[in-house]
Scaffold this active site. Sequence first.
Site, PDB file in Angstrom:
ATOM      1  N   ASN A   1       0.804  -1.226   0.000  1.00  0.00           N
ATOM      2  CA  ASN A   1       0.000   0.000   0.000  1.00  0.00           C
ATOM      3  C   ASN A   1       0.835   1.273   0.000  1.00  0.00           C
ATOM      4  O   ASN A   1       0.416   2.296  -0.520  1.00  0.00           O
ATOM      5  CB  ASN A   1      -1.030  -0.004   1.130  1.00  0.00           C
ATOM      6  CG  ASN A   1      -0.419  -0.001   2.500  1.00  0.00           C
ATOM      7  OD1 ASN A   1       0.742  -0.385   2.676  1.00  0.00           O
ATOM      8  ND2 ASN A   1      -1.169   0.420   3.486  1.00  0.00           N
TER       9      ASN A   1
ATOM     10  N   GLU B   1     -10.465  -5.754   9.011  1.00  0.00           N
ATOM     11  CA  GLU B   1      -9.986  -4.659   8.179  1.00  0.00           C
ATOM     12  C   GLU B   1     -10.629  -4.776   6.798  1.00  0.00           C
ATOM     13  O   GLU B   1     -10.427  -5.780   6.114  1.00  0.00           O
ATOM     14  CB  GLU B   1      -8.470  -4.822   7.977  1.00  0.00           C
ATOM     15  CG  GLU B   1      -7.605  -3.901   8.763  1.00  0.00           C
ATOM     16  CD  GLU B   1      -6.126  -4.045   8.389  1.00  0.00           C
ATOM     17  OE1 GLU B   1      -5.634  -5.176   8.286  1.00  0.00           O
ATOM     18  OE2 GLU B   1      -5.469  -3.011   8.229  1.00  0.00           O
TER      19      GLU B   1
ATOM     20  N   GLU C   1       8.298   3.779  14.199  1.00  0.00           N
ATOM     21  CA  GLU C   1       9.041   4.353  13.084  1.00  0.00           C
ATOM     22  C   GLU C   1       8.795   5.847  13.087  1.00  0.00           C
ATOM     23  O   GLU C   1       7.782   6.316  13.588  1.00  0.00           O
ATOM     24  CB  GLU C   1       8.537   3.760  11.764  1.00  0.00           C
ATOM     25  CG  GLU C   1       8.803   2.285  11.679  1.00  0.00           C
ATOM     26  CD  GLU C   1       8.571   1.713  10.302  1.00  0.00           C
ATOM     27  OE1 GLU C   1       7.716   2.236   9.560  1.00  0.00           O
ATOM     28  OE2 GLU C   1       9.238   0.724   9.969  1.00  0.00           O
TER      29      GLU C   1
HETATM   30  P1  NAP Z   1       1.012  -8.893   3.968  1.00  0.00           P
HETATM   31  O1  NAP Z   1       0.245  -9.840   3.151  1.00  0.00           O
HETATM   32  O2  NAP Z   1       1.199  -9.183   5.410  1.00  0.00           O
HETATM   33  O3  NAP Z   1       2.422  -8.722   3.227  1.00  0.00           O
HETATM   34  C1  NAP Z   1       3.376  -7.782   3.666  1.00  0.00           C
HETATM   35  C2  NAP Z   1       4.759  -8.210   3.187  1.00  0.00           C
HETATM   36  O4  NAP Z   1       5.100  -9.442   3.825  1.00  0.00           O
HETATM   37  C3  NAP Z   1       4.844  -8.469   1.683  1.00  0.00           C
HETATM   38  O5  NAP Z   1       6.122  -8.098   1.223  1.00  0.00           O
HETATM   39  C4  NAP Z   1       4.682  -9.968   1.608  1.00  0.00           C
HETATM   40  O6  NAP Z   1       5.277 -10.522   0.448  1.00  0.00           O
HETATM   41  C5  NAP Z   1       5.459 -10.393   2.840  1.00  0.00           C
HETATM   42  N1  NAP Z   1       5.138 -11.724   3.352  1.00  0.00           N
HETATM   43  C6  NAP Z   1       3.982 -12.410   3.266  1.00  0.00           C
HETATM   44  N2  NAP Z   1       4.115 -13.628   3.847  1.00  0.00           N
HETATM   45  C7  NAP Z   1       5.392 -13.702   4.308  1.00  0.00           C
HETATM   46  C8  NAP Z   1       6.150 -14.693   4.971  1.00  0.00           C
HETATM   47  N3  NAP Z   1       5.635 -15.865   5.300  1.00  0.00           N
HETATM   48  N4  NAP Z   1       7.443 -14.416   5.277  1.00  0.00           N
HETATM   49  C9  NAP Z   1       7.997 -13.235   4.953  1.00  0.00           C
HETATM   50  N5  NAP Z   1       7.327 -12.261   4.295  1.00  0.00           N
HETATM   51  C10 NAP Z   1       6.039 -12.485   3.990  1.00  0.00           C
HETATM   52  O7  NAP Z   1       0.380  -7.416   3.911  1.00  0.00           O
HETATM   53  P2  NAP Z   1      -0.099  -6.612   2.654  1.00  0.00           P
HETATM   54  O8  NAP Z   1      -1.366  -7.214   2.139  1.00  0.00           O
HETATM   55  O9  NAP Z   1       1.029  -6.397   1.707  1.00  0.00           O
HETATM   56  O10 NAP Z   1      -0.419  -5.169   3.313  1.00  0.00           O
HETATM   57  C11 NAP Z   1      -1.622  -4.869   3.917  1.00  0.00           C
HETATM   58  C12 NAP Z   1      -1.533  -5.024   5.419  1.00  0.00           C
HETATM   59  O11 NAP Z   1      -0.442  -4.242   5.902  1.00  0.00           O
HETATM   60  C13 NAP Z   1      -2.751  -4.521   6.141  1.00  0.00           C
HETATM   61  O12 NAP Z   1      -3.082  -5.409   7.173  1.00  0.00           O
HETATM   62  C14 NAP Z   1      -2.274  -3.181   6.720  1.00  0.00           C
HETATM   63  O13 NAP Z   1      -2.991  -2.746   7.840  1.00  0.00           O
HETATM   64  C15 NAP Z   1      -0.861  -3.470   7.023  1.00  0.00           C
HETATM   65  N6  NAP Z   1      -0.072  -2.241   7.096  1.00  0.00           N
HETATM   66  C16 NAP Z   1       0.358  -1.805   8.326  1.00  0.00           C
HETATM   67  C17 NAP Z   1       1.059  -0.604   8.426  1.00  0.00           C
HETATM   68  C18 NAP Z   1       1.543  -0.089   9.760  1.00  0.00           C
HETATM   69  O14 NAP Z   1       2.353   0.829   9.761  1.00  0.00           O
HETATM   70  N7  NAP Z   1       1.074  -0.624  10.871  1.00  0.00           N
HETATM   71  C19 NAP Z   1       1.338   0.148   7.283  1.00  0.00           C
HETATM   72  C20 NAP Z   1       0.900  -0.335   6.050  1.00  0.00           C
HETATM   73  C21 NAP Z   1       0.196  -1.541   5.965  1.00  0.00           C
HETATM   74  P3  NAP Z   1       4.392 -10.918  -0.849  1.00  0.00           P
HETATM   75  O15 NAP Z   1       3.791  -9.654  -1.363  1.00  0.00           O
HETATM   76  O16 NAP Z   1       5.414 -11.483  -1.781  1.00  0.00           O
HETATM   77  O17 NAP Z   1       3.358 -11.901  -0.400  1.00  0.00           O
END
Ligand code: NAP
Length: 476
Positions: A146, A379, A456
């Site tokens: 995102n 979410e 952060e």
């Molecule tokens: P995600 O599915 O958890 O993926 C995030 C990152 O982790 C991606 O690079 C993903 O790679 C990687 N990943 C997935 N499975 C993994 C594993 N088993 N081992 C290591 N890395 C792994 O999240 P998203 O869908 O990209 O982002 C949306 C989520 O992020 C939402 O829940 C949002 O609230 C959260 N978010 C939180 C913040 C904050 O500051 N708190 C900020 C932004 C977003 P791949 O893409 O290759 O699967």
Amino acid sequence: MKSLYIDGRWEECETTIAVQDPATGEVVGDVARGRAEDAVRAVEAAERARQSWRGVPADVRAVRLRRVAALVLEHQEKLARLLTREQGKPLADARGEVQSAAEQFLWYAEEGRRVQGDVLQAPAPGRRFWVWREPVGVSAVITPWNYPIQTVARKTAAALAAGCTVVAKPSSLTPLSAVELVRLIEQADVPPGVVNLVTGPADEIGGVLTSHPAVRKITFTGSTEVGKRLMAEASSTVKSLSLELGGHAPLLVFEDADLNAAVKGAVTARFRSMGQICHSANRILVHRDILPAFREAFTAAVAALKVAPGLEPGSQIGPLINEEAVLRAERHVRDAVDRGASLLTGGERGRDPNLVGGTFFLPAVLDNCGPEMLVAREETFGPVAPLIPFEDEDEAIAEANRTPYGLAAYLFTRELARAIRVAERLDAGVIGLNDARASGISTPFGGVKESGFGREGGHYGIEEFLVTKSIAVSME
Ligand code: NAP
């Protein structure tokens, strides 16, 4: 494309991952499908570069980081267009994100120069006690789709400023702007091995990053589900973790709020970046006395948002990241309506001719929502705003704190005592008090409860990449 950057060299793989423009479905580019052995080589390169980079004076590291910032700004328009194409957000937001990425490097160039230790009182004349602050070591940077450039920039800038080396793994949905950022880091003469990039499948690459003993830090932004998994995997080698996870922010509008400010704030907090932000206002809690006026003005403002491809001038709501995101938004709206909510606007796919090729979802307002609905529990990560009425402060706070998340919370009120009282009682790491953006470059960003831990931003951000060493000296 050559998107593996290991030990200062760009490499490609036989197989690739295609990156799609969510506004059109067209392929924007591709990246290498890196393998576990590539991740191992990247970690080894970062480990080799670690001793020399930590020995580079902070002032010299700062010169490199300022150069990265200048290069990012020089390429702002190109990067912003790429970001809009791979992620979908309106171009104005993409420009802002790129600007913010540059500012992270500028900020941490200076923050790295201010890392300080202590000289402590010792109990005898012949003894001395010192405290040194040292880089934690090789840091794995794992980021979501995102904010594909800002999250990589914020983590990498703080890590480099602290004297750490980095292995970055961007989201497979939006890796292209991270690749371009690393090209600029290379151009800024950051030495080989200091920053490494591995694109590819999460399981394979992530498995190396969580288990390799040379990785001492994992800084992760993403879902709570994946964060929990990384936490479990990283426990075998006791790595330091910073987890920026999911959220379900409440936005509270009290009866004494400035109505215009609350409506404007709620539109920004819920619909910026199509609601695909971790600190998006997922639940809009409104006092019953002000609800009719708020509902009318809010619904009108949401219905007026311009839904269009991000590159189209004036676009305010671009496409969602993919079909899965549209299906989730549809499911949440349907579930709410089935349980008695009223859909006041939007809530369906975009059907205009310029929208049909993409994953557009018209921004929705749902009235009369309750805690049992999916939209109030999970979410949505999409442009859906549920309105939930409340009678008094205690009821509002109980509902606000009900979920397992605790990233952000917003409140709109003009009464000072209430503002302080409520802000103190909200379970959130970040509070927006009459302020929909809720954070800035100098502020600490991060959550409590299942939204994670670590901060952060600002001077707090560099702490995550430092460890404390105590030295007791005897001169006797
Ligand atoms: P995600 O599915 O958890 O993926 C995030 C990152 O982790 C991606 O690079 C993903 O790679 C990687 N990943 C997935 N499975 C993994 C594993 N088993 N081992 C290591 N890395 C792994 O999240 P998203 O869908 O990209 O982002 C949306 C989520 O992020 C939402 O829940 C949002 O609230 C959260 N978010 C939180 C913040 C904050 O500051 N708190 C900020 C932004 C977003 P791949 O893409 O290759 O699967």
